[in-house]
Design a protein around this motif. Sequence first.
Motif, mmCIF file in Angstrom:
data_model
loop_
_atom_site.group_PDB
_atom_site.id
_atom_site.type_symbol
_atom_site.label_atom_id
_atom_site.label_comp_id
_atom_site.label_asym_id
_atom_site.label_seq_id
_atom_site.Cartn_x
_atom_site.Cartn_y
_atom_site.Cartn_z
ATOM 1 N N PRO A 1 0.818 -1.216 0.000
ATOM 2 C CA PRO A 1 0.000 0.000 0.000
ATOM 3 C C PRO A 1 0.852 1.267 0.000
ATOM 4 O O PRO A 1 1.991 1.278 0.476
ATOM 5 N N ILE A 2 0.269 2.317 -0.525
ATOM 6 C CA ILE A 2 0.861 3.653 -0.450
ATOM 7 C C ILE A 2 0.064 4.446 0.580
ATOM 8 O O ILE A 2 -1.155 4.523 0.497
ATOM 9 N N ARG A 3 0.773 5.004 1.560
ATOM 10 C CA ARG A 3 0.103 5.822 2.568
ATOM 11 C C ARG A 3 0.157 7.294 2.169
ATOM 12 O O ARG A 3 1.227 7.855 1.952
ATOM 13 N N VAL A 4 -1.017 7.883 2.045
ATOM 14 C CA VAL A 4 -1.130 9.329 1.843
ATOM 15 C C VAL A 4 -1.391 9.908 3.233
ATOM 16 O O VAL A 4 -2.476 9.748 3.791
ATOM 17 N N PRO B 1 -5.888 14.386 3.069
ATOM 18 C CA PRO B 1 -7.004 13.682 3.701
ATOM 19 C C PRO B 1 -7.076 14.028 5.178
ATOM 20 O O PRO B 1 -6.095 14.491 5.750
ATOM 21 N N HIS B 2 -8.213 13.770 5.803
ATOM 22 C CA HIS B 2 -8.335 14.119 7.217
ATOM 23 C C HIS B 2 -7.730 13.054 8.123
ATOM 24 O O HIS B 2 -7.538 13.282 9.319
ATOM 25 N N SER B 3 -7.423 11.872 7.579
ATOM 26 C CA SER B 3 -6.696 10.807 8.277
ATOM 27 C C SER B 3 -5.805 10.122 7.255
ATOM 28 O O SER B 3 -5.999 10.272 6.049
ATOM 29 N N ASP B 4 -4.815 9.372 7.737
ATOM 30 C CA ASP B 4 -3.964 8.644 6.798
ATOM 31 C C ASP B 4 -4.821 7.775 5.887
ATOM 32 O O ASP B 4 -5.717 7.054 6.352
ATOM 33 N N LEU B 5 -4.518 7.824 4.610
ATOM 34 C CA LEU B 5 -5.263 7.072 3.599
ATOM 35 C C LEU B 5 -4.323 6.058 2.967
ATOM 36 O O LEU B 5 -3.254 6.415 2.467
ATOM 37 N N PHE B 6 -4.719 4.776 2.995
ATOM 38 C CA PHE B 6 -3.917 3.712 2.397
ATOM 39 C C PHE B 6 -4.568 3.253 1.100
ATOM 40 O O PHE B 6 -5.715 2.809 1.093
ATOM 41 N N ILE C 1 8.001 10.981 1.927
ATOM 42 C CA ILE C 1 7.744 11.655 3.200
ATOM 43 C C ILE C 1 6.246 11.620 3.499
ATOM 44 O O ILE C 1 5.795 10.840 4.331
ATOM 45 N N SER C 2 5.487 12.448 2.801
ATOM 46 C CA SER C 2 4.051 12.494 3.065
ATOM 47 C C SER C 2 3.282 11.452 2.274
ATOM 48 O O SER C 2 2.163 11.080 2.640
ATOM 49 N N ILE C 3 3.851 10.972 1.197
ATOM 50 C CA ILE C 3 3.261 9.891 0.401
ATOM 51 C C ILE C 3 4.353 8.860 0.187
ATOM 52 O O ILE C 3 5.369 9.138 -0.453
#
Length: 276
Positions: free
Chosen positions: A117-120, A130-135, A158-160
């Motif tokens: 997965p990629i975490r945004v 997003p308002h919470s981490d998005l996978f 970093i952030s993504i």
Amino acid sequence: MPTNKQLPNPARRHFLALSAATGRRVAALAALAATVPSIGAQAGNNNSQGGNNNSQGGPSCFLPGTAIRTPDGEVRIEDLRVGDHVLTVRGEAVPIRWIARHVYKKGGPSWPESVVPIRVSRHALDEEVPHSDLFLSPGHSLFIDGHLMPVNGLVNGISIAPAIPEGVTVLEYFHILLATHEVIFAEGAPAETLLVEVDNFHESFTNFIEYERLYPGGHPLTMTPFAPLARCYGGRAELKALFRRGVSTVVDVRDPLQRAYDRIATRSLELVALDQ
């Protein structure tokens, strides 16, 4: 923003490495750029499997726990059912036709890159999104600046960045099928629904039998992509993207994906600095 604070080592190394690599390669790329096919916004995608926007294979879906916006508030994707309505960026409430699933079990010491997965990260895109981490799976597209952008093209380390939630030994992905290709809200971020391009698209999902029971004899769908797809195709296109980024300080010749990447990467460094 404070200017006298050092970035933490990982972020600082990433930033310095990116800058150094760009400087070393721009001159060599200048001669190559004229012969490289252009990149940028493309309608549709080149994946022959249908329902999957990832040119490298693997899923194009959400991880469990992802909050999807509905007329009654946010609902975790695994709790949605056929017939439930989701809200689109058009402002419409649209019924779900099917919830597709992929299930992957770890078969070795590490996960294949195509399924990691990629975490945004929270607020990676702007002050609220997003308002919470998005996978998301690597090939899943976000709707940014009028284009669909595969999240793996926005990875900045970093952030993504690729990330697997702690304790996960089985990766389960969910995707939402509507009557048309749409953009919905996942953790507040605009993300695509399943794009159908071939009649047997459902066969690539773990729960394909469920679809056949819902629609015996097949239920062909013809979908037009919600928006143009912005991506780089292959190594030579990525080289040209780097060249464009290198010369964009003089004339902005970046395509939509490059502009979005640069903006989000710059924001990630600013957020890191502000946290110090």
